[in-house]
Design an enzyme around this catalytic site. Structure first.
Site, PDB file in Angstrom:
ATOM      1  N   GLN A 138      -5.115  -2.053   9.148  1.00  0.00           N
ATOM      2  CA  GLN A 138      -4.883  -3.359   8.535  1.00  0.00           C
ATOM      3  C   GLN A 138      -5.467  -4.479   9.410  1.00  0.00           C
ATOM      4  O   GLN A 138      -5.194  -4.538  10.608  1.00  0.00           O
ATOM      5  CB  GLN A 138      -3.374  -3.561   8.336  1.00  0.00           C
ATOM      6  CG  GLN A 138      -3.011  -4.820   7.579  1.00  0.00           C
ATOM      7  CD  GLN A 138      -3.504  -4.818   6.132  1.00  0.00           C
ATOM      8  OE1 GLN A 138      -3.372  -3.833   5.422  1.00  0.00           O
ATOM      9  NE2 GLN A 138      -4.107  -5.918   5.695  1.00  0.00           N
TER      10      GLN A 138
ATOM     11  N   LYS B 157       0.843  -1.204   0.000  1.00  0.00           N
ATOM     12  CA  LYS B 157       0.000   0.000   0.000  1.00  0.00           C
ATOM     13  C   LYS B 157       0.875   1.249   0.000  1.00  0.00           C
ATOM     14  O   LYS B 157       0.593   2.230  -0.684  1.00  0.00           O
ATOM     15  CB  LYS B 157      -0.968  -0.032   1.201  1.00  0.00           C
ATOM     16  CG  LYS B 157      -2.075  -1.054   0.990  1.00  0.00           C
ATOM     17  CD  LYS B 157      -2.882  -1.404   2.227  1.00  0.00           C
ATOM     18  CE  LYS B 157      -3.786  -2.608   1.904  1.00  0.00           C
ATOM     19  NZ  LYS B 157      -4.570  -3.083   3.038  1.00  0.00           N
TER      20      LYS B 157
ATOM     21  N   ASP C  43     -11.326   1.944   3.070  1.00  0.00           N
ATOM     22  CA  ASP C  43     -11.639   0.523   2.861  1.00  0.00           C
ATOM     23  C   ASP C  43     -13.145   0.316   2.677  1.00  0.00           C
ATOM     24  O   ASP C  43     -13.589  -0.771   2.320  1.00  0.00           O
ATOM     25  CB  ASP C  43     -11.172  -0.315   4.077  1.00  0.00           C
ATOM     26  CG  ASP C  43      -9.792  -0.927   3.857  1.00  0.00           C
ATOM     27  OD1 ASP C  43      -9.416  -1.136   2.697  1.00  0.00           O
ATOM     28  OD2 ASP C  43      -9.108  -1.198   4.867  1.00  0.00           O
TER      29      ASP C  43
END
Ligand code: NAP
Length: 284
Positions: free
Chosen positions: A96, A52, A119
């Site tokens: 995460q 990322k 997300d």
């Protein structure tokens, strides 16, 4: 033999589009900034976070990493998210997964400000996905739709079997396919006659996380087969759910693992960070 849908190629194209947009924003004095939180030292999570960061570098975005020790308390993590929510320099926040067992995932994901939730896991964003007016897209499912569009696959009226009903992949995938006028069947571990359903489907999207679940006899001639899963075979090699070598002989289009859906997830994350930045700055 089916055409292979190359996720690396399509992902690179999407990232180049984002990079162009970021350059335009930078000319207006705006640099998108993604804050990534990682708790603990799970090696797979470390790889995802590094990828990322690399994608941010490539697209010209700023990335901030917050690597917290395994013993971090939920309160400490929520306090950090609060600070990042308030920080005007930060446009996107992601935490995460998985988190250590002592921390409640839902509480943490719900704490991220919906406008920074790149997300798209916050219930408000999930609601927008359900309604069909989402600005922030579910990364993996939207990556699949990008691949289908890039390959000019017509979805209207097509039968689509989605295997898996997780909040991250299966359910939002179903919503996106319905919005694109496909007729969707969502399958899961309690589904009876899975092979009958897949054999009657024009499109199969598998996200069960079970290697060799989808064999050639379960696929009709000319079907489009998308493999979302990332598993390891007995030799430790990455593989998906689909018996790739045999299914590719019957499919019209197929995605490999690795090099299929995987790279698309990150390029949609970059798109979301760009979109979040634009809308926070009155540019979208
Ligand atoms: P998950 O939460 O474990 O969900 C798996 C789903 O598959 C569940 O709904 C389960 O049914 C269903 N399932 C399991 N075995 C089945 C079977 N034999 N027949 C039919 N359905 C079955 O996993 P996830 O988070 O959705 O991830 C799925 C896979 O995608 C994993 O391999 C993951 O690594 C991969 N993934 C890849 C990306 C990417 O970027 N490419 C992103 C996210 C996830 P029940 O609900 O009944 O248990």
């Amino acid at each position: 033999m089916g055409k292979i849908i190359d996720g690396n190629l399509i992902s690179a194209k999407v990232k180049d589009e984002v990079k162009n947009e970021v350059e335009k924003l930078k000319m207006k004095g705006i640099t998108p900034c993604l804050a990534v939180i990682i708790v603990g030292s799970d090696p797979a999570s470390r790889v995802y976070v590094n990828n990322k960061k690399k994608a941010c570098e490539y697209t010209g975005m700023k990335s901030l990493e917050f690597a917290l020790p395994e013993e971090t308390s939920q309160e400490e993590l929520l306090n950090l998210i609060d600070k990042l929510n308030e920080d005007k320099q930060v446009n996107g926040i992601l935490c995460q997964l998985p988190l250590p067992k002592s921390i409640d995932e839902e509480t943490v994901l719900n704490k991220i400000a919906p406008e920074k939730d790149v997300d798209a896991f916050h219930p408000l964003n999930v609601g927008h996905i359900m309604i069909g007016d989402a600005k922030l897209l579910p990364c993996t499912p939207a990556g699949v739709v990008e691949m289908l569009d890039y390959s000019n696959i017509d979805l209207k009226g097509k039968t689509c079997a989605i295997i898996g009903r997780s909040n991250i992949v299966g359910k939002p995938m179903a919503m996106l396919m319905v919005q694109r006028d496909a007729t969707v069947t969502v399958c899961h571990s309690k589904t009876k006659n899975l092979s009958e359903i897949t054999r009657n489907s024009d499109i199969i999207i598998s996200s069960a996380g079970r290697k060799n679940l989808i064999t050639a006899d379960m696929v009709k001639d000319g079907a489009v087969v998308i493999d979302v899963s990332i598993n390891r075979d007995e030799n430790g090699k990455l593989c998906g759910d689909v018996d790739y070598e045999n299914v590719k002989e019957k499919a019209s289009y197929i995605t490999p693992v690795p090099g299929g859906v995987g790279p698309m997830t990150i390029s949609v994350l970059m798109k979301n960070t760009l979109m979040a930045t634009k809308s926070q700055n009155g540019e979208a």
